[in-house]
Design a protein around this motif. Sequence first.
Motif, PDB file in Angstrom:
ATOM      1  N   LYS A 212     -17.974  -0.455  21.559  1.00 12.30           N
ATOM      2  CA  LYS A 212     -16.859  -0.446  20.601  1.00 12.30           C
ATOM      3  C   LYS A 212     -15.672  -1.209  21.195  1.00 12.30           C
ATOM      4  CE  LYS A 212     -14.713   0.852  16.818  1.00 12.30           C
ATOM      5  NZ  LYS A 212     -15.168   0.664  15.452  1.00 12.30           N
TER       6      LYS A 212
ATOM      7  N   VAL B  37       0.885 -14.227  -3.584  1.00 12.81           N
ATOM      8  CA  VAL B  37       0.372 -14.790  -4.840  1.00 12.81           C
ATOM      9  C   VAL B  37       0.437 -13.714  -5.919  1.00 12.81           C
ATOM     10  CG1 VAL B  37      -1.652 -15.776  -5.975  1.00 12.81           C
ATOM     11  CG2 VAL B  37      -1.123 -16.383  -3.601  1.00 12.81           C
TER      12      VAL B  37
ATOM     13  N   GLY C 142      -4.840 -15.391   1.442  1.00  8.69           N
ATOM     14  CA  GLY C 142      -5.111 -14.289   2.360  1.00  8.69           C
ATOM     15  C   GLY C 142      -5.222 -14.752   3.798  1.00  8.69           C
ATOM     16  N   GLY C 143      -4.626 -13.979   4.696  1.00  8.25           N
ATOM     17  CA  GLY C 143      -4.640 -14.316   6.124  1.00  8.25           C
ATOM     18  C   GLY C 143      -5.256 -13.211   6.956  1.00  8.25           C
ATOM     19  N   GLY C 144      -6.350 -12.625   6.459  1.00  5.98           N
ATOM     20  CA  GLY C 144      -7.121 -11.650   7.238  1.00  5.98           C
ATOM     21  C   GLY C 144      -8.343 -12.354   7.830  1.00  5.98           C
ATOM     22  N   PHE C 145      -9.372 -11.577   8.168  1.00  7.54           N
ATOM     23  CA  PHE C 145     -10.576 -12.152   8.792  1.00  7.54           C
ATOM     24  C   PHE C 145     -11.169 -13.247   7.906  1.00  7.54           C
ATOM     25  CE2 PHE C 145     -10.301  -7.940  10.683  1.00  7.54           C
ATOM     26  CZ  PHE C 145     -10.508  -8.226  12.018  1.00  7.54           C
ATOM     27  N   ALA C 146     -11.313 -12.949   6.614  1.00  8.28           N
ATOM     28  CA  ALA C 146     -11.957 -13.913   5.718  1.00  8.28           C
ATOM     29  C   ALA C 146     -11.091 -15.159   5.552  1.00  8.28           C
ATOM     30  CB  ALA C 146     -12.228 -13.259   4.365  1.00  8.28           C
TER      31      ALA C 146
ATOM     32  N   ASP D 268     -13.288  -8.692   1.689  1.00  7.18           N
ATOM     33  CA  ASP D 268     -13.284  -7.438   0.921  1.00  7.18           C
ATOM     34  C   ASP D 268     -13.136  -7.633  -0.585  1.00  7.18           C
ATOM     35  OD1 ASP D 268     -13.571  -6.127   3.303  1.00  7.18           O
ATOM     36  OD2 ASP D 268     -11.648  -5.081   3.246  1.00  7.18           O
TER      37      ASP D 268
ATOM     38  N   PRO E 243       1.630 -13.500   2.799  1.00  6.92           N
ATOM     39  CA  PRO E 243       3.041 -13.156   2.979  1.00  6.92           C
ATOM     40  C   PRO E 243       3.405 -12.861   4.425  1.00  6.92           C
ATOM     41  CG  PRO E 243       1.850 -11.348   1.944  1.00  6.92           C
ATOM     42  CD  PRO E 243       0.892 -12.484   2.052  1.00  6.92           C
ATOM     43  N   ASN E 244       2.412 -12.452   5.202  1.00  8.60           N
ATOM     44  CA  ASN E 244       2.683 -11.979   6.549  1.00  8.60           C
ATOM     45  C   ASN E 244       2.655 -13.098   7.586  1.00  8.60           C
ATOM     46  OD1 ASN E 244       0.120 -11.408   5.176  1.00  8.60           O
ATOM     47  ND2 ASN E 244      -0.705 -11.316   7.246  1.00  8.60           N
TER      48      ASN E 244
ATOM     49  N   SER F 105     -16.022  -4.872   5.378  1.00  5.73           N
ATOM     50  CA  SER F 105     -15.942  -4.760   6.841  1.00  5.73           C
ATOM     51  C   SER F 105     -15.625  -6.131   7.423  1.00  5.73           C
ATOM     52  CB  SER F 105     -17.289  -4.282   7.403  1.00  5.73           C
ATOM     53  OG  SER F 105     -18.286  -5.238   7.080  1.00  5.73           O
ATOM     54  N   CYS F 106     -15.051  -6.140   8.626  1.00  6.45           N
ATOM     55  CA  CYS F 106     -14.775  -7.453   9.243  1.00  6.45           C
ATOM     56  C   CYS F 106     -16.088  -8.067   9.705  1.00  6.45           C
ATOM     57  CB  CYS F 106     -13.759  -7.348  10.366  1.00  6.45           C
ATOM     58  SG  CYS F 106     -14.334  -6.500  11.798  1.00  6.45           S
ATOM     59  N   GLN F 107     -17.066  -7.207   9.962  1.00  6.85           N
ATOM     60  CA  GLN F 107     -18.405  -7.680  10.307  1.00  6.85           C
ATOM     61  C   GLN F 107     -18.933  -8.672   9.262  1.00  6.85           C
ATOM     62  OE1 GLN F 107     -22.713  -5.442  10.297  1.00  6.85           O
ATOM     63  NE2 GLN F 107     -20.903  -4.253  10.560  1.00  6.85           N
TER      64      GLN F 107
ATOM     65  N   ALA G 156      -8.062 -12.202  -0.423  1.00  4.70           N
ATOM     66  CA  ALA G 156      -6.869 -11.332  -0.413  1.00  4.70           C
ATOM     67  C   ALA G 156      -7.180  -9.891   0.015  1.00  4.70           C
ATOM     68  CB  ALA G 156      -6.203 -11.343  -1.782  1.00  4.70           C
ATOM     69  N   GLY G 157      -8.421  -9.618   0.415  1.00  3.53           N
ATOM     70  CA  GLY G 157      -8.739  -8.357   1.078  1.00  3.53           C
ATOM     71  C   GLY G 157      -8.666  -7.127   0.193  1.00  3.53           C
TER      72      GLY G 157
ATOM     73  N   ARG H 240      -7.354  -4.826  11.367  1.00  4.10           N
ATOM     74  CA  ARG H 240      -7.362  -3.443  10.867  1.00  4.10           C
ATOM     75  C   ARG H 240      -8.312  -2.520  11.641  1.00  4.10           C
ATOM     76  NH1 ARG H 240      -8.134  -4.364   4.637  1.00  4.10           N
ATOM     77  NH2 ARG H 240      -7.404  -2.245   4.308  1.00  4.10           N
TER      78      ARG H 240
HETATM   79  C1  LIG Z   1      -8.476   1.706   9.679  1.00  4.83           C
HETATM   80  C2  LIG Z   1      -9.543   0.685   9.418  1.00  4.83           C
HETATM   81  C3  LIG Z   1     -10.612   0.580  10.315  1.00  4.83           C
HETATM   82  C4  LIG Z   1     -11.612  -0.359  10.102  1.00  4.83           C
HETATM   83  N1  LIG Z   1     -12.643  -0.446  11.003  1.00  4.83           N
HETATM   84  C5  LIG Z   1     -13.585  -1.382  10.836  1.00  4.83           C
HETATM   85  C6  LIG Z   1     -14.640  -1.524  11.788  1.00  4.83           C
HETATM   86  O1  LIG Z   1     -14.714  -0.777  12.769  1.00  4.83           O
HETATM   87  N2  LIG Z   1     -15.557  -2.510  11.593  1.00  4.83           N
HETATM   88  C7  LIG Z   1     -15.488  -3.346  10.521  1.00  4.83           C
HETATM   89  O2  LIG Z   1     -16.340  -4.239  10.393  1.00  4.83           O
HETATM   90  N3  LIG Z   1     -14.513  -3.228   9.583  1.00  4.83           N
HETATM   91  C8  LIG Z   1     -13.577  -2.274   9.723  1.00  4.83           C
HETATM   92  N4  LIG Z   1     -12.564  -2.141   8.792  1.00  4.83           N
HETATM   93  C9  LIG Z   1     -12.591  -2.980   7.592  1.00  4.83           C
HETATM   94  C10 LIG Z   1     -11.991  -4.339   7.854  1.00  4.83           C
HETATM   95  O3  LIG Z   1     -10.754  -4.231   8.495  1.00  4.83           O
HETATM   96  C11 LIG Z   1     -11.831  -5.081   6.541  1.00  4.83           C
HETATM   97  O4  LIG Z   1     -13.079  -5.106   5.900  1.00  4.83           O
HETATM   98  C12 LIG Z   1     -11.351  -6.492   6.808  1.00  4.83           C
HETATM   99  O5  LIG Z   1     -10.029  -6.447   7.278  1.00  4.83           O
HETATM  100  C13 LIG Z   1     -11.456  -7.357   5.570  1.00  4.83           C
HETATM  101  O6  LIG Z   1     -10.971  -8.620   5.847  1.00  4.83           O
HETATM  102  P1  LIG Z   1     -10.340  -9.488   4.691  1.00  4.83           P
HETATM  103  O7  LIG Z   1      -9.906 -10.769   5.319  1.00  4.83           O
HETATM  104  O8  LIG Z   1     -11.265  -9.551   3.536  1.00  4.83           O
HETATM  105  O9  LIG Z   1      -9.077  -8.682   4.169  1.00  4.83           O
HETATM  106  P2  LIG Z   1      -7.777  -8.104   4.867  1.00  4.83           P
HETATM  107  O10 LIG Z   1      -7.969  -7.845   6.306  1.00  4.83           O
HETATM  108  O11 LIG Z   1      -7.376  -6.994   3.961  1.00  4.83           O
HETATM  109  O12 LIG Z   1      -6.720  -9.291   4.733  1.00  4.83           O
HETATM  110  C14 LIG Z   1      -6.200  -9.648   3.480  1.00  4.83           C
HETATM  111  C15 LIG Z   1      -5.121 -10.691   3.638  1.00  4.83           C
HETATM  112  O13 LIG Z   1      -4.717 -11.121   2.344  1.00  4.83           O
HETATM  113  C16 LIG Z   1      -3.305 -11.069   2.235  1.00  4.83           C
HETATM  114  N5  LIG Z   1      -2.965 -10.824   0.840  1.00  4.83           N
HETATM  115  C17 LIG Z   1      -3.219  -9.725   0.107  1.00  4.83           C
HETATM  116  N6  LIG Z   1      -2.735  -9.872  -1.137  1.00  4.83           N
HETATM  117  C18 LIG Z   1      -2.187 -11.106  -1.184  1.00  4.83           C
HETATM  118  C19 LIG Z   1      -1.514 -11.844  -2.205  1.00  4.83           C
HETATM  119  N7  LIG Z   1      -1.335 -11.341  -3.436  1.00  4.83           N
HETATM  120  N8  LIG Z   1      -1.044 -13.087  -1.905  1.00  4.83           N
HETATM  121  C20 LIG Z   1      -1.243 -13.614  -0.670  1.00  4.83           C
HETATM  122  N9  LIG Z   1      -1.885 -12.947   0.316  1.00  4.83           N
HETATM  123  C21 LIG Z   1      -2.335 -11.718   0.070  1.00  4.83           C
HETATM  124  C22 LIG Z   1      -2.921  -9.921   3.173  1.00  4.83           C
HETATM  125  O14 LIG Z   1      -1.552 -10.011   3.521  1.00  4.83           O
HETATM  126  C23 LIG Z   1      -3.870 -10.211   4.342  1.00  4.83           C
HETATM  127  O15 LIG Z   1      -3.358 -11.270   5.113  1.00  4.83           O
HETATM  128  C24 LIG Z   1     -11.539  -1.218   8.974  1.00  4.83           C
HETATM  129  C25 LIG Z   1     -10.474  -1.117   8.089  1.00  4.83           C
HETATM  130  C26 LIG Z   1      -9.468  -0.188   8.292  1.00  4.83           C
HETATM  131  C27 LIG Z   1      -8.317  -0.093   7.323  1.00  4.83           C
END
Ligand SMILES: Cc1cc2nc3c(=O)[nH]c(=O)nc-3n(C[C@H](O)[C@H](O)[C@H](O)COP(=O)(O)OP(=O)(O)OC[C@H]3O[C@@H](n4cnc5c(N)ncnc54)[C@H](O)[C@@H]3O)c2cc1C
Length: 371
Positions: free
Chosen positions: A341, A74, A8-12, A262, A36-37, A277-279, A100-101, A43
């Motif tokens: 904000k 994956v 996963g390449g999101g916040f976590a 997530d 993949p991205n 949340s990203c928090q 993986a979010g 978000r």
């Molecule tokens: C519209 C919207 C508004 C939001 N507003 C807020 C806010 O104001 N404040 C706040 O705290 N949170 C907010 N959130 C929530 C926050 O964006 C998420 O909680 C946060 O992005 C979680 O981070 P993450 O790294 O766990 O997952 P994600 O950001 O979902 O990243 C997941 C990563 O895993 C990768 N991935 C997924 N499946 C696979 C796989 N099978 N193989 C390889 N890679 C994979 C994805 O491509 C991505 O890179 C919001 C969310 C949305 C949708």
Amino acid sequence: MSGIVIIGGGFAGVWSAAAAALVRGESDLDITLVAPNEDMVLRPRLHRLVPEWSRVPLKRFLEPIGVSHLRAEVTDVDTEARNITADDQLLSYDRLVLAAGSRLARPAIPGSDLLYDIDTAEGAARLAGRLNGTDGARSVVVGSGFTGLEIATELAERGTVVMIERADTVAPDLGPGPRPQIEAALAALGVEVRLGTTLTAVDETGAHLVDGTRLEADVVVWTGGMRASLLTAQFPGERDRLGRLLVDRRLRVDGEIFAAGDVAAARADADHHVIQSCQFATPMGKAAGHNAAADLLDVPLVDFDPDPYVTCLDLGSAGALYTTGWERQVQLDGAQAKQLKDTILDVIHPPLDDAEEILRQAGQQSNGVSG
Ligand SMILES: Cc1cc2nc3c(=O)[nH]c(=O)nc-3n(C[C@H](O)[C@H](O)[C@H](O)COP(=O)(O)OP(=O)(O)OC[C@H]3O[C@@H](n4cnc5c(N)ncnc54)[C@H](O)[C@@H]3O)c2cc1C
């Protein structure tokens, strides 16, 4: 040594990678992030409907800190053999961080493929593209949670909005604390709220509700809530109602496996689990990445110990709302909260091209916004 693999390449994911790189120091531990991205997607920025503003090139974060990026999805995890399948490659690991979010849970109703969303950069781009050049767009927003409120108040700038909520109060999950201000903001922006009803079907030009009503609409935006990545089903252990894996204070799922963001239900304090949340995803990523590397390098592990829970809800031209605590007590509203904000939407952007700054931030557990 196979090293650390982060899914996963999101916040976590990115902050796991940076925290693991910080612990690694001069040792030769391999750290690979699989996603993949090409971009990380911020978000929380997507409701502003400028999708490019939400994209961050992963290369400019990972390369300076010596983390490899495998661009692949994956599909399988073998926790016995300690390997994962990413596209057509088999990758083994010594420690795995699942990050993986989540994804929007979509309804199984006729016309669901016509629904718009702001769950991904592609989703937000599709919605922004549809609205471009549409004067006085008619929008239906389904759901009055955090995402529903942010997109409804944004869309109110572009035309008329009807908000559909199944419960008999607006923003049921946010509790009574911020409700008066939310209701006042929706009224000020002219958003029509229909409570106690649900969407049963969508067609090219409108939404059908359970009571037989049909609402004419240019876009029907679904905001029905997020569910953890389905990859969680391939891991041992319990999952909660959002599909999240239960983890301990060190964010360990089991043995060599950690989870963050997530996909993980960690305790935020004695009485509450984290909210998706990203928090929370950012400090969880840092703790999980630290612990995955520390476990291999014989360095003390850390407990996940997040800042107190806060929310900052965008309400379009009606400002924003800043709340503290699990009761969500309003501390700021209107223009002052909007300024906060905007600051938050700035600071969630990770530093780029600067290894020293990336590693410095990886060592900070606090997000810097608290009560
Ligand atoms: C519209 C919207 C508004 C939001 N507003 C807020 C806010 O104001 N404040 C706040 O705290 N949170 C907010 N959130 C929530 C926050 O964006 C998420 O909680 C946060 O992005 C979680 O981070 P993450 O790294 O766990 O997952 P994600 O950001 O979902 O990243 C997941 C990563 O895993 C990768 N991935 C997924 N499946 C696979 C796989 N099978 N193989 C390889 N890679 C994979 C994805 O491509 C991505 O890179 C919001 C969310 C949305 C949708």
